[in-house]
Each structure stands twice: as C-alpha cells, then as structure tokens.
Design a protein around this motif. Structure first.
Motif: not given
Length: 523
Positions: A370-372, A361-365, A463-466, A95-99
């Motif tokens: 968690q990784f970051l 994207f939401i699923i990958v996010a 890069n999360p936008y990738l 939930i707190g993942f900025p992108p």
C-alpha cells in the motif's frame, strides 16, 4: 575416514578495545533498532505520505514527466479521490505486489529442499569441502554469479550461505548477512548476461530516442566488460569485508556464536544420502533438459517472436518458475528415496511449514504494498525523481564531476525507490539526453546509474526482501531489528560504492568501453 572439513571450536567472544568505526556502527545499530517493527514502520510511512501528498495537492504542485505532453498533478490520499483509490485498489495493490509472488513461490520449494535435508547434504558434499578460510570469498563469488536468477538469488543464497558457514565452524550469521549484502550491493554485477541487462538496455534506448542519431545503441552486453572486472574486484572485497569486518564484529557481540558448530557439522554423508543425492541429480538434469528442449530448437516456445531470447522472451519471464522447479523436483526425489516423502501430503505439509515461516513477511507485505502504491499513485515518487534530476542539471557540470554527482543523486533516490527498473525509467529520459549533449554515450551513463542503484540498496528499509532476511536472522538472534541489519551491512555499501566508482573512473580515464561496441564518449 575424511571429515567434512577441518573445524575449530568456536572461541569465546572477546570484549576489548573496539576497532575504528565499531562505535559508530554500534550507535547506528542502537538507533536503527529503536525503529518500530516493520509493519508499524510502513504503516507510519504510509500515513506520512498520505498527509504530505494531501497538503502538497492543496497547492496544485505538478510534475512534467519526460516525454509527457501535460503535467501530472500531485494527488492527496485524504481527499475524495484518494479515499476511493485506496478502497478500490487495496486488494490489487497487495495481490499484485511483485515480491509477494516471488517470495512465497520460492519459499515453497526451499521449504521442501530444507526439510528433506537436501540443502544440508549439498552443503556437505560440495561447498562444504571448501577450506574454512576461503568460504567468505567462495560465497561472495556465488552471490555474484547467482544474479543470473535475478531476485531469486536474494532469497535462495543467504540461508544456504548460513548453513555453509555453520558447517565450517564459522559464524552462520556472517554467511547469511554477507551473501545478502553482496547480492544487493553488487546486484547484476556478474560475468553473465542477465535479464536485468536486457531490461535496462531497453529502457536506455527508449530514453535515448531524442538523441538516437548521436549515441550508440545500448545492448544487453554494453556493460559486460565493466561487470566482469567488477565481479573480480567485488568478490575479493566482499570476502574481505565478511572475513575482517562483519564476522569479527558478530563474534565479539556473541551473535550466532552458539550456532557455529552443530551435530550435523561433523556428520559424514551416508551411503543412503549419497544414493538419494544421485537420484536428485538425475531429476535436476531432467528439469534442465526439459527447459533446454523448450528453448534451444529453432521456433522453440520459450523464444520470443523474433526467435531470440533478448531483450524479452518467455524464457526470461519464466526464471522464477524455472528456479522453483530446479529446487522442488530434486527435493521431492531426494525425500522420496529416503522415505521422508511418502505421498503428496508429505510435500504439502513441508510447503505449509514454509508458508508458516513466511507469515510475518506476508503481513508486512500488505502494508508495504500500500505504501509503495501510494507513493507512486500520488505522484510524489515522480516529483522526487524528476526534481532530483533537474537539480543535477542545474549544477551545470560538464566534466567527470557530473558523473560523480549523478551517481550520488541515484544513490539517494535509490533509498526511496528500491526498484532499479522503475527508478531508471523515471530518470533515464532526463539524464541520457542531457549527458549526450555534453558528449557521453548512453551505455556509459547506464553503467554509472548501476553504481548508485546497487550500492545503497542494502540500507533502505523500503527493500521488501529486508523483512525476509530479518526473519532468517531472528533464527539466530531473536532480538534483532532493522538497525541490526543496516549497521552490519553499512561497510559493504561504503566499500562497494568506492570501489565501483574507482573502477568506473579507471574505465573513463583510459577510455576503455564498458562493453562490446560501447564507448565512453560520443564519436
């Protein structure tokens, strides 16, 4: 009657002798596309970091962060402490993942703008009037100037660029990937002062505290002159790479060729669309006027406690929401005038479709977050950054070679820590005092950091936008993978890195300050 622009039918892809370097890029693409899908890739990376952190923790490895009084031990995931951390923070990590918030918020507005047809009409009535040959350079300039929107520009500009190229009879994938590459490889390199300038300056000044009496204070305009010069250089370079490297390569491979001319491309803007566009323009003025009313007067609520906007203020913290309103309000008015929006449910349905498009994207996010979070919590990120800085320090450079080595180290670290502010926070407290002791101003070291931090940004899968851009790309190339993006954007990284270093070198050799009140060398 005038047409949107002169168009040529797409030519059949030619298969011939490959240009120099094309074989290497094809090899990179093939290898990159053998990587797992993004979710699986980050899951494997998460497990790898979990195993590495656990093994390293057995040896009581520690890192002393700049300014810290005690060392920080590396912590392992597969320990009692690590398992408790994951179970208690996994939801908050996501939930707190900025992108995540940035992407979903903006896609809601972009979805309405796209489905009402507002974006297409804007393309046909404004950017679509640019000569076809000039589009790569126009889009390069737009991608650079759009940095004033911060991360929002990375999401808003690429799909619009694809539409512009398509309407001009050019390859839409070239517009999509080219604008994305320029938006990242030249991030915050704009002739305007942005929130990024203020953020980095604040970090630099904090890091310079031990040598504050030696160096000049860093401000939001300390790199402005360098940025203005680079904006011109990289606009031309970015346009050339799109025009001479990226688009020909896509055309030879047949990628996006079938989308180069559409029925919409030859359609004039109708009288009803022109009327709706004027009403949308009034809605835009109303939003801008409201923001100005909340910002300009003395004591306005969007100013900070000191009555200013820099280095921090509610205005800068509201950039994403302001962009959301700037996109959504005109889109609703435009759709309502054309009877495409008849009630609030129409808007909800359009937003719902936009969220549906963002599901991947939401699923990958979730796993990326968690990784970051693990990379940071375990202490491995700090260990890599601090030891990288120490390695450069041990080289004992004192001349300009030290600056080049510093840029190389930052470029490598940037592949692991994609957040520029986080990376600068970790290493500024080491490098600014170190370089100050051999005569370099803090503002100049900050400018050198920005070279390495930007140029390699387009190459890291972290890069999360990738993932978002990969989703855009698969509209034209369903089989595209991460390797497709990395191989096609590698020329931008190489060209931009070299040019940025050359421009920085010219500033150094001529003794020209990188911005108002900022010198290269101390006193």
């Amino acid at each position: 009657m005038s047409t949107l622009m002169s168009k040529k039918p797409p030519t059949k892809p030619r298969v011939g002798k490959k240009k120099f370097g094309a074989g290497a890029l094809d090899h990179i693409e093939r290898v990159g596309n053998k990587l797992p899908e993004p979710f699986a890739l980050f899951l494997y990376l998460f497990l790898a970091i979990g195993i590495i952190s656990t093994v390293v923790s057995w040896f009581n490895v520690s890192t002393t962060l700049p300014g810290a009084e005690t060392p920080t031990l590396v912590k392992g995931l597969f320990t009692g402490e690590g398992i408790v951390w994951l179970m208690t923070t996994a939801v908050q990590n996501f939930i707190g993942f900025p992108p995540l918030g940035v992407v979903v918020t903006l896609l809601l507005a972009v979805g309405v703008a796209e489905r009402t047809g507002l974006l297409l009409v804007l393309v046909k009535s404004t950017l679509g009037r640019a000569p076809g040959w000039a589009l790569p350079y126009v889009m390069a300039l737009v991608a650079l100037c759009a940095h004033i929107m911060s991360d929002a520009s990375i999401l808003v500009i690429p799909p619009i660029a694809a539409m512009v190229f398509r309407a001009a009879g050019r390859n839409p994938v070239a517009g999509l990937l080219g604008s994305y590459a320029i938006g990242l490889a030249a991030f915050s390199c704009t002739p305007f002062v942005t929130s990024t300038d203020a953020l980095l300056a604040g970090i630099s000044n904090a890091a310079a505290a031990p040598v504050a009496e030696m160096v000049l204070p860093v401000t939001a305009v300390s790199n402005l002159l360098l940025n203005i010069v680079l904006a011109g250089v990289l606009t031309i370079a970015g346009g050339l790479v799109i025009d001479k490297v990226l688009e020909p390569r896509l055309n030879r491979a047949g990628v996006g060729v079938n989308s180069m001319v559409s029925e919409d491309a030859n359609t004039e803007v109708t009288a009803a669309e022109k009327s709706a566009l004027r009403w949308a323009g009034l809605a835009l003025l109303a939003v801008v006027g409201l923001v100005l009313a909340l910002s300009i007067p003395e004591g306005a609520p969007l100013r900070n406690e000191a009555g200013d906007f820099l280095p921090k203020s509610p205005l800068l913290s509201s950039v994403i929401f302001i962009v959301f309103c700037v996109l959504l309000a005109p889109s609703i008015v435009y759709g309502a005038r054309l009877r495409l929006i008849t009630n609030i449910q129409s808007v909800v349905e359009m937003m719902g479709q936009a969220v549906k498009d963002a599901v991947s994207f939401i699923i990958v996010a979730f796993i990326l977050a968690q990784f970051l979070a693990l990379f940071t919590w375990s202490g491995l990120a700090s260990w890599v950054a601090v030891n990288g800085a120490q390695m450069l320090k041990d080289m004992n450079f004192t001349g300009y070679g030290a600056i080049i080595a510093f840029i190389v180290v930052v470029s490598i670290l940037n592949l692991l820590i994609s957040s520029g502010s986080s990376l600068w926070t970790l290493i500024a407290a080491v490098f600014i005092p170190m370089f100050a002791l051999i005569g370099y101003e803090a503002g100049f070291i900050q400018s050198a950091f920005r070279v390495g931090d930007s140029a390699t940004q387009v190459l890291t899968p972290l890069n999360p936008y990738l993932v978002v851009v990969l989703g855009f790309l698969r509209r034209y190339e369903p089989e595209a993978g991460i390797g497709s993006i990395i191989a096609r954007l590698l020329p931008f990284t190489l060209v931009f890195w070299v040019l940025w270093v050359l421009v920085l070198t010219v500033f150094f050799l001529t003794g020209t300050g990188t911005g108002p009140g900022m010198d290269i060398m101390i006193g």
